[in-house]
Design a protein around this motif. Structure first.
Motif, short mmCIF file in Angstrom:
data_model
loop_
_atom_site.label_atom_id
_atom_site.label_comp_id
_atom_site.label_asym_id
_atom_site.label_seq_id
_atom_site.Cartn_x
_atom_site.Cartn_y
_atom_site.Cartn_z
N MET A 37 0.82 -1.20 0.00
CA MET A 37 0.00 0.00 0.00
C MET A 37 0.86 1.26 0.00
O MET A 37 0.45 2.30 -0.53
CB MET A 37 -0.93 0.01 1.20
CG MET A 37 -2.09 -0.99 1.12
SD MET A 37 -3.13 -0.82 -0.37
CE MET A 37 -2.41 -2.10 -1.42
N VAL A 40 1.45 1.82 -3.59
CA VAL A 40 0.24 2.38 -4.19
C VAL A 40 0.15 3.87 -3.87
O VAL A 40 -0.08 4.71 -4.75
CB VAL A 40 -1.01 1.63 -3.70
CG1 VAL A 40 -2.29 2.39 -4.07
CG2 VAL A 40 -1.05 0.22 -4.27
N LEU A 159 -6.43 0.77 -6.98
CA LEU A 159 -5.00 0.71 -6.71
C LEU A 159 -4.19 1.36 -7.82
O LEU A 159 -3.20 2.07 -7.55
CB LEU A 159 -4.57 -0.75 -6.50
CG LEU A 159 -5.23 -1.50 -5.33
CD1 LEU A 159 -4.73 -2.94 -5.29
CD2 LEU A 159 -4.98 -0.80 -4.02
N VAL A 164 -5.55 3.88 -1.78
CA VAL A 164 -5.44 2.76 -0.84
C VAL A 164 -6.84 2.23 -0.55
O VAL A 164 -7.76 2.99 -0.26
CB VAL A 164 -4.74 3.22 0.46
CG1 VAL A 164 -4.80 2.13 1.52
CG2 VAL A 164 -3.30 3.61 0.16
N GLU A 194 -4.34 -9.33 -3.45
CA GLU A 194 -4.06 -7.97 -3.88
C GLU A 194 -3.32 -7.17 -2.80
O GLU A 194 -2.94 -6.03 -3.03
CB GLU A 194 -5.35 -7.25 -4.26
CG GLU A 194 -6.15 -7.92 -5.37
CD GLU A 194 -5.39 -8.01 -6.68
OE1 GLU A 194 -4.61 -7.09 -6.98
OE2 GLU A 194 -5.60 -9.02 -7.41
N VAL A 196 -4.27 -5.89 0.21
CA VAL A 196 -4.94 -4.71 0.74
C VAL A 196 -5.47 -5.03 2.14
O VAL A 196 -5.71 -6.19 2.47
CB VAL A 196 -6.10 -4.25 -0.18
CG1 VAL A 196 -5.59 -3.93 -1.58
CG2 VAL A 196 -7.22 -5.30 -0.24
#
Length: 290
Positions: A37, A40, A159, A164, A194, A196
């Motif tokens: 993250m 990202v 993303l 986030v 992924e 997250v």
């Protein structure tokens, strides 16, 4: 020390980095999303502190998120820290003004609607963070494979935008527990793959009320008031979280066992605070003081 002085002292510790938010860690499991993250967020070009709520009626309602703008009751120490951190970081308009279809939330919608519209939302809002929860309407209209594919694509588009994602497993639905569980499993799989943060609302409901989460059960038929007043976590309609007045905005252990919206607000707040502390604020500091 009175309450105002206590809050000021805790805020000063948060600012200095001496006080950390641990509640999100404890609730939401491993922190293997932090570095992904951070990458990202490094692509983010929008306004710091913007927080979008992509979802159906359970996100569109003012019972979700907006009550936290005031003075929540019966917060424990971890939640006080999380609340202070979120209030300091998030744009105030995101408590209640970012509601409606142009902001990514509307009653009766499914993940199909989100996939059709998420590019427009991202272009308009360019949010730093987005909490995503669809599923309560989806269980009656699609299978778990379609739900997983479309949810994954919505997450990926966020993303790629530098947003986030806080991905939320939808609550169980009366009469469709096993299919709801399949959908929750799909959300967990997406969050893991992924990388997250996951808000496992489904699991938290069943953990607190494993046998009587469902407000359609016979013992709740005589509960006074409308369908949201049942003293368990899912309302009498079997779909929406409950919001009984005696426990509104009450974050004691009892409140979190009786008020479905209080539980979702608590889980979302602690997850967002964890993301702020571990990714969003850290990256902002690095940009300001390289």
């Amino acid at each position: 020390m009175n309450r105002r002085h206590l809050l000021a002292w805790m805020l000063s510790l948060l600012v200095s980095g001496q006080l950390t938010v641990s509640a999100a860690e404890n609730i939401h499991g491993p922190n293997d999303w932090i570095e992904p993250m951070a990458k990202v967020h490094a692509r983010f070009t929008g306004t710091k502190g913007t927080f979008a709520q992509f979802g159906d009626s359970i996100s569109f309602t003012m019972a979700f998120w907006s009550p936290l703008a005031g003075q929540p009751k019966q917060m424990n120490a971890d939640m006080i820290r999380a609340h202070l951190l979120v209030k300091r970081h998030m744009k105030p308009e995101c408590w209640s003004q970012w509601k409606g279809p142009e902001f990514g939330n509307k009653s009766s919608m499914t993940i199909r609607w989100a996939l059709d519209n998420v590019d427009q939302w991202l272009a308009k809002l360019n949010p730093e963070t987005a909490v995503i929860m669809f599923g309560s309407n989806d269980v009656g209209t699609m299978d778990a494979n379609e739900y997983e594919q479309k949810t994954r694509e919505v997450v990926r588009r966020c993303l790629r935008n530098g947003t986030v994602v806080l991905l939320t497993a939808a609550p169980p639905r009366s009469g469709q527990l096993e299919k709801s569980r399949q959908f929750a499993d799909a959300v967990r799989k997406i969050a893991r793959e992924e990388q997250v943060p996951l808000i496992d609302y489904f699991a938290e409901i069943l953990k607190r009320r494993p046998d009587d989460w469902d407000g359609t059960m016979p013992q709740f038929k005589s509960s006074p008031g409308d369908e949201y007043q049942v003293p368990t976590l899912i309302a009498r309609d079997g779909v929406h979280p409950s919001n009984p007045k005696p426990y509104a905005n009450d974050f004691s252990d009892e409140g979190l066992r009786h008020d479905g919206f209080a539980l979702r607000n608590y889980l979302t707040l602690t997850a967002y605070a964890g993301a702020i502390e571990k990714v969003l604020a850290r990256y902002s500091r690095e940009r300001e003081f390289p």
